[in-house]
Write a protein that holds these residues in place. Structure first.
Motif, mmCIF file in Angstrom:
data_model
loop_
_atom_site.group_PDB
_atom_site.id
_atom_site.type_symbol
_atom_site.label_atom_id
_atom_site.label_comp_id
_atom_site.label_asym_id
_atom_site.label_seq_id
_atom_site.Cartn_x
_atom_site.Cartn_y
_atom_site.Cartn_z
ATOM 1 N N PRO A 145 -1.799 -1.485 -3.225
ATOM 2 C CA PRO A 145 -0.944 -2.224 -4.162
ATOM 3 C C PRO A 145 -1.536 -2.301 -5.562
ATOM 4 C CG PRO A 145 -1.051 -3.364 -2.064
ATOM 5 C CD PRO A 145 -2.057 -2.256 -1.985
ATOM 6 N N GLY A 146 -0.737 -1.959 -6.561
ATOM 7 C CA GLY A 146 -1.168 -2.063 -7.944
ATOM 8 C C GLY A 146 -2.113 -0.971 -8.400
ATOM 9 N N LYS A 147 -2.307 0.063 -7.578
ATOM 10 C CA LYS A 147 -3.231 1.144 -7.930
ATOM 11 C C LYS A 147 -2.525 2.489 -7.885
ATOM 12 C CE LYS A 147 -7.416 -1.184 -6.374
ATOM 13 N NZ LYS A 147 -8.672 -1.054 -5.587
ATOM 14 N N GLY A 148 -3.176 3.494 -8.462
ATOM 15 C CA GLY A 148 -2.633 4.834 -8.411
ATOM 16 C C GLY A 148 -2.879 5.477 -7.052
ATOM 17 N N PRO A 149 -2.078 6.480 -6.700
ATOM 18 C CA PRO A 149 -2.272 7.179 -5.422
ATOM 19 C C PRO A 149 -3.637 7.859 -5.348
ATOM 20 C CG PRO A 149 -0.108 7.659 -6.339
ATOM 21 C CD PRO A 149 -0.881 6.954 -7.403
ATOM 22 N N GLN A 168 -1.871 4.876 -1.243
ATOM 23 C CA GLN A 168 -1.734 4.037 -2.431
ATOM 24 C C GLN A 168 -1.872 2.574 -2.044
ATOM 25 O OE1 GLN A 168 2.006 4.248 -4.630
ATOM 26 N NE2 GLN A 168 0.956 3.695 -6.522
#
Lengths: 109, 114
Positions: free
Chosen positions: A40-44, A38
């Motif tokens: 930063p600021g994103k989906g896994p 993951q």
């Protein structure tokens, strides 16, 4: 109670310095062990699924292994772009998935 | 794997208001889920979105606070109602496609409540 514990919480490496991330699990009836990355600021982002002890999966500089109590994510010669949080999750069936808290990896050039 | 989009990608809202988050998938999927990820923490499952019926909520989450719809096999919405600053989180939808157990995640919606 089903539980997934990841260590260390954070890991700082120099570029090229290989290391391993640990995921230990206590669950009733493991059906699969997932690894995600993951940013930063994103989906896994899905990386691997491991189904049985002794299984190994590789992708570029990453290799995931599984035993009956834990999984390791080995990072060989990491680069700065490998910096991210790595999550593991234990799947016990019936779409029940228990996530660990993650290991934040920082790779310095 | 499926291509998943979420709208909005981020929002800043006032306390007491509500926000509806949309999750769209490019193909029919078996299961859809909604997660919350609070700052610095891991993922917590809010509910399973069931197509054509009421969502199945996890302990600690209720329909009045997080109403969910899933009108078809490719779309779902999550509403965060009567928001407070404690609702500030990243909200993620995930899907499972036929024949696998793997969950694939959308890009997330970053919500800040003032």
């Amino acid at each position: 109670e089903d539980q997934v514990t990841q260590s260390p919480e954070a890991l700082r490496l120099q570029e090229g310095e290989s290391s391993s991330l640990n995921c230990s699990y206590t669950v009733s009836g493991l059906r699969g062990l997932f690894w995600y990355r993951q940013d930063p600021g994103k989906g896994p982002e899905f990386l691997f699924t491991l189904y049985s002890a002794g299984e190994e999966k590789e992708k570029e500089r990453l290799k995931a292994t599984l035993t009956k109590k834990e999984s390791f994510l080995h990072i060989t010669a990491p680069k700065p772009e490998d910096s991210a949080t790595y999550l593991c999750a234990a799947y016990t069936g019936g779409f029940k998935t228990i996530f660990g808290a993650g290991t934040r990896l920082f790779v310095k050039a | 794997s499926a291509v998943i989009s979420q709208k909005p990608s981020r929002d800043i809202c006032q306390r007491g208001t509500s926000l509806t988050i949309q999750c769209q998938v490019d193909s029919q999927v078996t299961m859809m889920f909604w997660y919350r990820q609070q700052p610095g923490q891991s993922l917590t499952l809010i509910a399973t979105a069931n197509q054509g019926s009421e969502a199945t909520y996890e302990s600690g989450f209720v329909i009045d606070k997080f109403p969910i719809s899933r009108p078809n096999l490719t779309f779902s919405t999550l509403t965060v109602s009567n928001m407070s600053p404690e609702d500030s989180s990243i909200y993620l939808c995930s899907v499972v496609t036929g024949g696998t157990d793997t969950q694939y995640f959308g890009p997330g919606t970053r919500l800040t409540v003032l």
